[in-house]
Design an enzyme around this catalytic site. Sequence first.
Site, PDB file in Angstrom:
ATOM      1  N   ASP A  67     -14.229   8.964  23.222  1.00  0.00           N
ATOM      2  CA  ASP A  67     -13.683   7.737  23.818  1.00  0.00           C
ATOM      3  C   ASP A  67     -13.407   6.636  22.794  1.00  0.00           C
ATOM      4  OD1 ASP A  67     -16.324   7.282  23.201  1.00  0.00           O
ATOM      5  OD2 ASP A  67     -16.931   6.590  25.183  1.00  0.00           O
ATOM      6  N   HIS A  68     -14.018   6.708  21.621  1.00  0.00           N
ATOM      7  CA  HIS A  68     -13.867   5.617  20.644  1.00  0.00           C
ATOM      8  C   HIS A  68     -12.653   5.827  19.734  1.00  0.00           C
ATOM      9  CE1 HIS A  68     -17.823   4.351  21.900  1.00  0.00           C
ATOM     10  NE2 HIS A  68     -17.865   3.392  20.996  1.00  0.00           N
ATOM     11  N   ASP A 103     -25.147   5.112  21.517  1.00  0.00           N
ATOM     12  CA  ASP A 103     -24.290   3.955  21.714  1.00  0.00           C
ATOM     13  C   ASP A 103     -25.144   2.868  22.361  1.00  0.00           C
ATOM     14  OD1 ASP A 103     -21.101   3.297  21.856  1.00  0.00           O
ATOM     15  OD2 ASP A 103     -22.323   2.161  23.282  1.00  0.00           O
ATOM     16  N   ARG A 109     -18.523  -7.935  23.316  1.00  0.00           N
ATOM     17  CA  ARG A 109     -18.832  -8.468  21.984  1.00  0.00           C
ATOM     18  C   ARG A 109     -17.650  -9.250  21.432  1.00  0.00           C
ATOM     19  NH1 ARG A 109     -22.080  -3.091  20.138  1.00  0.00           N
ATOM     20  NH2 ARG A 109     -23.997  -3.812  21.099  1.00  0.00           N
ATOM     21  N   SER A 160     -24.428  -2.880  17.506  1.00  0.00           N
ATOM     22  CA  SER A 160     -24.219  -1.453  17.703  1.00  0.00           C
ATOM     23  C   SER A 160     -25.427  -0.596  17.346  1.00  0.00           C
ATOM     24  CB  SER A 160     -23.030  -1.057  16.819  1.00  0.00           C
ATOM     25  OG  SER A 160     -23.040   0.310  16.551  1.00  0.00           O
ATOM     26  N   ARG A 189     -24.884   2.123  15.686  1.00  0.00           N
ATOM     27  CA  ARG A 189     -24.355   2.971  14.614  1.00  0.00           C
ATOM     28  C   ARG A 189     -25.371   3.143  13.487  1.00  0.00           C
ATOM     29  NH1 ARG A 189     -19.749  -1.551  13.548  1.00  0.00           N
ATOM     30  NH2 ARG A 189     -19.581  -1.120  15.765  1.00  0.00           N
TER      31      ARG A 189
HETATM   32  C1  MIC Z   1     -19.806  -0.830  19.700  1.00  0.00           C
HETATM   33  O1  MIC Z   1     -19.541  -1.296  20.816  1.00  0.00           O
HETATM   34  O2  MIC Z   1     -20.038  -1.527  18.709  1.00  0.00           O
HETATM   35  C2  MIC Z   1     -19.842   0.677  19.558  1.00  0.00           C
HETATM   36  C3  MIC Z   1     -18.699   1.075  18.736  1.00  0.00           C
HETATM   37  O3  MIC Z   1     -19.727   1.292  20.821  1.00  0.00           O
HETATM   38  C4  MIC Z   1     -21.186   1.043  18.931  1.00  0.00           C
HETATM   39  C5  MIC Z   1     -21.298   2.436  18.504  1.00  0.00           C
HETATM   40  C6  MIC Z   1     -20.586   2.722  17.210  1.00  0.00           C
HETATM   41  O4  MIC Z   1     -20.632   1.925  16.303  1.00  0.00           O
HETATM   42  O5  MIC Z   1     -20.014   3.806  17.135  1.00  0.00           O
HETATM   43  C7  MIC Z   1     -22.401   0.720  19.788  1.00  0.00           C
HETATM   44  O6  MIC Z   1     -22.352  -0.206  20.565  1.00  0.00           O
HETATM   45  O7  MIC Z   1     -23.461   1.344  19.615  1.00  0.00           O
HETATM   46 FE1  SF4 Z   2     -16.714   1.400  23.673  1.00  0.00          FE
HETATM   47 FE2  SF4 Z   2     -18.746   0.068  22.531  1.00  0.00          FE
HETATM   48 FE3  SF4 Z   2     -16.615  -1.223  23.508  1.00  0.00          FE
HETATM   49 FE4  SF4 Z   2     -18.276  -0.090  25.161  1.00  0.00          FE
HETATM   50  S1  SF4 Z   2     -18.735  -1.769  23.781  1.00  0.00           S
HETATM   51  S2  SF4 Z   2     -16.048   0.012  25.270  1.00  0.00           S
HETATM   52  S3  SF4 Z   2     -18.885   1.737  24.063  1.00  0.00           S
HETATM   53  S4  SF4 Z   2     -16.628   0.196  21.786  1.00  0.00           S
END
Ligand code: MIC
Ligand code: SF4
Length: 646
Positions: free
Chosen positions: A64-65, A119, A379, A535, A537
């Site tokens: 999905d990313h 995630d 965010r 995140s 990550r």
């Molecule tokens: C995000 O919203 O920052 C992400 C991308 O979903 C991350 C995960 C990632 O960095 O792949 C998260 O929230 O954990």
């Molecule tokens: Fe995707 Fe992270 Fe954004 Fe949610 S917050 S839509 S999991 S990138």
Amino acid sequence: MGFTIAEKIIRAHLVEGEAVKGNDIGLKIDQTLTQDATGTMAYLEFEAMGVPRVKTERSVAYIDHNTLQTGFENADDHRFIASVAKKHGIYFSRPGNGICHQIHLERFGIPGKTLIGSDSHTPTCGGIGMLAFGAGGLDVAVAMGGGAYHITMPKMVRINLTGKLRPYVSAKDVILEVLRIMSVKGGVGKIIEYGGEGVQTLSVPERATITNMGAELGASTSIFPADEITRQFMEAQERGDDFVPVYADDDAVYDEIINIDLSALRPAAAMPHMPDNVKSVAEIGPIKIDQVLIGSCTNSSLRDMLRVAAILKGKTVHPDVSLGIAPGSKQVFNMLAQCGALSDLIAAGARILECACGPCIGMGQSPNSGGISLRTFNRNFEGRSGTADGQIYLVSPETAAASAITGVLTDPTTLGECPEIQMPTHFLINDNMIVPPAPESEMDSVKILRGPNIKPFPVTKPLEKSFESPAVLKVGDNITTDHIMPAGAKILPFRSNIPYLSQFCFKQCDEHFAENCKKAGSAVIIGGANYGQGSSREHAALVPLYLGVKAVMTKSFARIHVANLINAGIIPLTFENEADYDAISKDDLLAFDGIRDAIASGAQSFAVQNKTTGKSIPVALDFSTRQREILLAGGLLNYTKQQNAL
Ligand code: MIC
Ligand code: SF4
């Protein structure tokens, strides 16, 4: 004395430790999820553990990313994940099926069960009474292998909801209010439970918006009871048999209670560049906007999309505004098409995007220079949109839709009567984009398909007795994982290529960070409060590890990031006296004499010597026995192999 919802689920899943606040506890994990941006690494780690078949009740790999395919990298990673999933017993949600959290809520989540996901927004499933945590990829890999998930037993916060939301006021406004009250670090070490008569006025998707964005509080997780409304939602998803009621006892004891009267809330917005920088839309006033984006795992349910379609019906998007809409799942997308609401969105001039994370993670739709963008996302960290000086406001779908029409930030309650929407009693069920794993008897014949972009992850060594390293970087409070390891369309395709990623590490804070680390040979980072928020990550730990970072010294850490540092074998240290943050300047040489023995002996405190100034700086060794063993082994992977734990 009774128990809270979370305490009940924790007690039913406790496999190590005692459920006493502040203790390290190990939980049995029933379900796991991964997404593709963290999943490639998680599955490489899972492979390295040598467990042939997942031992969970259900594990799902979502794509999905990284869905923008401007080169071979993302498509290669998708193919790799699909093949690993097929071989090792994991369900695979194909690209196009939607955002992991939305789909997991619709199709897999079960009240009373435990879930961890690579995630940070995994707590979304708390909306149906599931105890769901965001975690690093390595923790998820261990859970897939049947290992326990370790957390510090959190404090319990109860948010008492009374009253009922007024027309045009939305679940997003509830969580923005919680953020205003608690701040982005107010939830650290806590589980947030919602209760009170106001809960019955909120549908499952609304509850999920609230638990989703609990991640922005820094909370361990958030959870609602599983009640009659949850049962109806699950029945409408043809999953009534999975429903189990989950409630807190009447005499449950909470460490903190916050009261929110839903009927007193007004549409709100989080202003640039933090999700807790919240004011009411009326207070901010009618600022001119350039872009509106609706979607993300926070606000992409059918309910949200129908609301937006009802507001946009018969109207035209303002000429100065670009409106993008990404439904959260194929189910949502298809139902919008079937009921005609999609047609209302298209007619109004919306740019319909694929159902995926998309712009939320900077995969396209970056705003114009200095552009003001209203987003229903979770965010608004500086630069995350892909435009360094973009000004991102987080709002509800109702505020977003109203503003898209007027061209200025608009309080939707000023629009007149709120159009009614009709929620279905039965969702459209078609799981044809979820590929089941190969049966165990056939798994040996499944070949793992690796692309050239997949590079090995950094190997760690057991912790040295002593070391000396310069403070290569000094940063302030609330440093996010987006600062440490940025995402976006240009960088994300390299999530399985740590050497390549390393050149972008901390770029926003210090352009020369990677170079300086390499020159120094080893490094320490100095941070303020709530270091590593955002995140899950693990790249924000693995990349610094690759660059030679050995320790991070801060005023305080965010929960998932500190776990990722320990899992990577980087020592997280907190100043015993916060004022000592000022006792270290960039490039000071720091000595960690006898650090290995100190950690091994169970010492609670350690003195770091600043060789440049001659000052001795006391830091806390605030680790559980297990965390000490992980650090000594040089990370969780080494530790797991050593223990032969799986
Ligand atoms: C995000 O919203 O920052 C992400 C991308 O979903 C991350 C995960 C990632 O960095 O792949 C998260 O929230 O954990
Ligand atoms: Fe995707 Fe992270 Fe954004 Fe949610 S917050 S839509 S999991 S990138």
